[in-house]
Scaffold this motif. Structure first.
Motif, short mmCIF file in Angstrom:
data_model
loop_
_atom_site.label_atom_id
_atom_site.label_comp_id
_atom_site.label_asym_id
_atom_site.label_seq_id
_atom_site.Cartn_x
_atom_site.Cartn_y
_atom_site.Cartn_z
N THR A 55 0.72 -1.31 -0.02
CA THR A 55 0.15 0.00 0.18
C THR A 55 0.91 1.23 0.04
OG1 THR A 55 -1.70 -1.15 1.27
CG2 THR A 55 -1.76 1.22 1.08
N PHE A 56 2.25 1.22 0.71
CA PHE A 56 2.75 2.25 0.73
C PHE A 56 3.51 2.58 -0.53
CE2 PHE A 56 7.20 4.11 1.42
CZ PHE A 56 6.74 5.52 2.04
N SER A 57 3.94 1.33 -1.03
CA SER A 57 4.25 1.75 -2.63
C SER A 57 3.38 2.39 -3.63
CB SER A 57 4.88 0.36 -3.12
OG SER A 57 5.91 -0.01 -2.52
N LYS A 58 2.14 1.87 -3.62
CA LYS A 58 1.22 2.34 -4.50
C LYS A 58 0.97 4.00 -4.18
CE LYS A 58 -1.72 -1.74 -5.34
NZ LYS A 58 -2.84 -2.34 -5.24
N LEU A 88 2.97 5.98 -2.71
CA LEU A 88 4.30 6.72 -3.03
C LEU A 88 4.09 6.90 -4.58
CD1 LEU A 88 6.87 8.03 -2.33
CD2 LEU A 88 7.97 5.83 -2.63
N PHE A 89 3.84 5.96 -5.49
CA PHE A 89 3.78 5.91 -6.86
C PHE A 89 2.84 7.00 -7.37
CE2 PHE A 89 1.67 4.44 -10.97
CZ PHE A 89 2.86 4.63 -11.51
N VAL A 90 1.45 6.91 -6.73
CA VAL A 90 0.60 8.12 -7.12
C VAL A 90 0.91 9.55 -6.71
CG1 VAL A 90 -1.70 8.83 -6.45
CG2 VAL A 90 -1.33 6.25 -6.76
N LEU A 91 1.61 9.40 -5.59
CA LEU A 91 1.92 11.04 -5.24
C LEU A 91 3.19 11.42 -6.28
CD1 LEU A 91 2.01 13.21 -3.27
CD2 LEU A 91 3.80 11.81 -2.03
N ALA A 92 3.97 10.21 -6.74
CA ALA A 92 5.09 10.99 -7.67
C ALA A 92 4.40 11.23 -9.00
CB ALA A 92 6.15 9.90 -7.96
N VAL A 93 3.39 10.41 -9.63
CA VAL A 93 2.90 10.95 -10.82
C VAL A 93 1.96 12.13 -10.81
CG1 VAL A 93 1.04 9.91 -12.48
CG2 VAL A 93 2.54 8.36 -11.57
N ALA A 94 1.30 12.14 -9.35
CA ALA A 94 0.70 13.49 -9.27
C ALA A 94 1.41 14.65 -9.57
CB ALA A 94 -0.10 13.49 -8.07
#
Length: 125
Positions: A2-5, A7-13
């Motif tokens: 969940t933390f990886s997802k 972090l990924f969403v935050l990076a894409v945003a």
């Protein structure tokens, strides 16, 4: 996982919101409110249209919309439309106030002054 997802969403945003180059604005504290001067009516005999290509646009919201707004706010411009998909601008303006050189300078000065380049300027009387 969940933390990886997250972090990924935050990076894409973050990339999405910072990828478009926007016009830099400086903030100044003033005690008066600036009101733009009202635009003068353009006489029919002075109305001219032109179209040109704009190189360097990377998005519709940050680039095309910013350039269109800057052109529309310019004294002597009746209307302006910037199409991100075709990388073109169409503008109706007062030929006694603006010309190819002045309109080119306005577009190329948006953002850092190095991002956008006007090409294939075609004027229609």
């Amino acid at each position: 996982m969940t933390f990886s997802k997250s972090l990924f969403v935050l990076a894409v945003a973050g990339i999405t919101f910072t990828s478009c180059k926007k016009e830099e604005k400086t903030t100044e504290t003033t005690t008066t409110t600036e009101v733009p001067a009202p635009k003068k009516e353009i006489a029919a005999e002075n109305l001219q249209t032109a179209s040109f290509e704009i190189e360097g646009m990377t998005c519709a919201m940050g680039c095309a919309a910013t350039i269109e707004k800057k052109l529309t706010e310019t004294q002597g411009v009746k209307e302006a439309e910037v199409d991100f998909e075709t990388k073109t601008a169409t503008i109706a303006f007062d030929k006694t106030v603006n010309n190819q050189e002045s309109l080119t300078k306005i577009v190329e000065a948006v953002a850092d002054g190095k991002t956008y380049k006007v090409t294939h300027f075609k004027s229609n009387s």
